[in-house]
Design an enzyme around this catalytic site. Structure first.
Site, PDB file in Angstrom:
ATOM      1  N   CYS A 132       0.743  -1.057  -0.103  1.00 20.94           N
ATOM      2  CA  CYS A 132      -0.016  -0.052  -0.216  1.00 20.94           C
ATOM      3  C   CYS A 132       0.879   1.230   0.001  1.00 20.94           C
ATOM      4  O   CYS A 132       1.966   1.202   0.247  1.00 20.94           O
ATOM      5  CB  CYS A 132      -0.936  -0.001   1.171  1.00 20.94           C
ATOM      6  SG  CYS A 132      -2.341   1.197   1.032  1.00 20.94           S
TER       7      CYS A 132
ATOM      8  N   LYS B 245     -12.382  -4.841   1.692  1.00 23.19           N
ATOM      9  CA  LYS B 245     -11.947  -3.918   2.706  1.00 23.19           C
ATOM     10  C   LYS B 245     -12.633  -2.737   2.878  1.00 23.19           C
ATOM     11  O   LYS B 245     -13.280  -2.105   2.080  1.00 23.19           O
ATOM     12  CB  LYS B 245     -10.567  -3.451   2.212  1.00 23.19           C
ATOM     13  CG  LYS B 245     -10.096  -2.591   3.372  1.00 23.19           C
ATOM     14  CD  LYS B 245      -8.386  -2.321   3.180  1.00 23.19           C
ATOM     15  CE  LYS B 245      -7.886  -1.006   4.163  1.00 23.19           C
ATOM     16  NZ  LYS B 245      -6.529  -0.806   3.888  1.00 23.19           N
TER      17      LYS B 245
ATOM     18  N   LYS C 121     -11.989  -7.625   5.680  1.00 28.45           N
ATOM     19  CA  LYS C 121     -11.204  -6.841   6.987  1.00 28.45           C
ATOM     20  C   LYS C 121     -12.388  -5.372   7.043  1.00 28.45           C
ATOM     21  O   LYS C 121     -12.766  -5.165   5.949  1.00 28.45           O
ATOM     22  CB  LYS C 121      -9.995  -6.208   6.573  1.00 28.45           C
ATOM     23  CG  LYS C 121      -9.347  -5.146   7.106  1.00 28.45           C
ATOM     24  CD  LYS C 121      -8.217  -4.694   6.534  1.00 28.45           C
ATOM     25  CE  LYS C 121      -7.560  -3.522   7.340  1.00 28.45           C
ATOM     26  NZ  LYS C 121      -6.442  -3.008   6.622  1.00 28.45           N
TER      27      LYS C 121
ATOM     28  N   SER D  62      -7.184  -2.769  14.481  1.00 25.98           N
ATOM     29  CA  SER D  62      -6.846  -2.094  15.511  1.00 25.98           C
ATOM     30  C   SER D  62      -7.647  -1.780  16.441  1.00 25.98           C
ATOM     31  O   SER D  62      -7.512  -1.565  17.566  1.00 25.98           O
ATOM     32  CB  SER D  62      -5.685  -1.113  15.214  1.00 25.98           C
ATOM     33  OG  SER D  62      -6.616  -0.286  14.146  1.00 25.98           O
TER      34      SER D  62
END
Ligand code: PBG
Length: 328
Positions: free
Chosen positions: A120, A199, A252, A278
């Site tokens: 990325c 995502k 995700k 996270s």
């Protein structure tokens, strides 16, 4: 059908009985541990919003990987934090970039540890977007094909440094096919491609952006990451990546998207990972610190839910704790 004589509690009577009929088991070898390697720190720099996680220097990264191997972990997912950021994200694909150094260091220190690299640009661009940005007045656009070109260069440089698996997380169109074609053309046919195939544009990435210093300076990621409302679109996104040659898939975030995980696994039947992100980590850590939740039990339950919903692999910041917990 209701059987009045049926008594499911018969099978819950003892530990042995419960284990006998257990459908899901967790295995340390299916966990993937994310690591942040930074060109700017010496030693370790703790990440306040992710207790227990730190940005690591190259030498602490080597030590960390040795202790991961001792714990029985098999795979890491690498993120790099460069000293210099610019518009073209040049440190993402520099031969002497921080991630490229890190891959070589890990492969020397612990050769059989599986090294997965995040592909990325957001940690490397001065504006924090995952691609190439053009700006006109107060409008901006993230260019698709120009970004894909840089992502391809990034993946190739990681493969050249020795990555086992490259994992594009940018959500540009066509990047899986472009990366696969380039890897094959340059002889990296054995490097596997793990796509962040679905995502979502999520609030749960907040702490990661502190850790990776990758929050966008302006705007947000809604023109490339997916709308949390769209499950069918997620399936179309995954179908494209499968056609383009993805070997492994990622869904995700994890907990708020278990339905997507289930549908992706059922439909595509490829090895599928879930990214326990996270924000999911920070929530439990914060509640546990306040004494409001029992961390170990909550985490084990989450991990079981991921496996039950179809995940073969789990990317999680709890991998080290789990390695210890699963032994006892
Ligand atoms: C980079 C990337 C992100 C995460 C993994 N790779 C953040 C983002 O999209 O801003 C998030 C991981 C986490 O929250 O744990 N594109």
């Amino acid at each position: 059908m209701l059987h009045l004589t049926s008594r499911p509690r018969r099978l819950r009577s003892t530990d042995k009985m419960r284990h006998l009929v257990q459908e899901i088991r967790l295995d340390v070898r299916q966990l993937i541990y994310p690591l942040f390697v930074s060109e700017k720190v010496s030693g370790r720099a703790e990440i306040p919003s992710m207790p227990g996680m730190a940005q690591l220097s190259l030498s602490s990264l080597e030590e960390e990987c040795q202790s991961l191997a001792q714990l029985g972990l098999s795979a890491v997912l690498l993120f790099g934090i460069p000293a210099q950021k610019n518009e073209s994200a040049s440190q993402a694909y520099a031969e002497d970039g921080i991630v490229q150094h890190a891959i070589r260091a890990i492969k020397l220190a612990v050769p059989d540890l599986i090294v997965i690299t995040d592909v990325c640009l957001c940690e490397y661009t001065s504006h924090g977007h995952c691609g190439v940005v053009v700006q006109e007045g107060n409008r901006y656009d993230v260019l698709n094909d120009a970004s894909v070109e840089l992502l391809v260069k990034t993946a190739i440089s990681q493969a050249a440094a020795g990555a086992d698996i490259v994992a594009p997380s940018d959500m540009m169109d066509g990047r899986v096919g472009a990366i696969r074609t380039a890897l094959d053309a340059q002889g990296y046919t054995n490097v596997a491609l793990m796509s962040y195939a679905s995502k979502f544009c999520s609030a749960f990435y907040g702490p990661f952006r502190d850790a990776a210093e990758s929050a966008p300076r302006f705007g947000d990621r809604r023109t490339y990451q997916m709308d949390p409302a769209n499950a069918l679109e997620a399936l179309r996104e995954v179908a494209l990546d499968v056609e383009e040659g993805a070997d492994l898939l990622i869904v995700k975030p994890g907990l708020p998207y278990l339905d997507i995980l289930w549908r992706v696994k059922e439909r595509f039947e490829l090895p599928t990972a879930v990214y326990n992100v996270s924000g999911e980590y920070a929530m439990i850590k914060a509640a546990a610190k306040l004494g409001w939740i029992e961390e170990k039990r909550a985490v084990m339950e989450m991990m079981t839910a991921f496996r039950r919903a179809g995940a073969d692999m789990i990317i999680t910041y709890w991998a080290k704790d789990l390695a210890v917990w699963l032994k006892s």
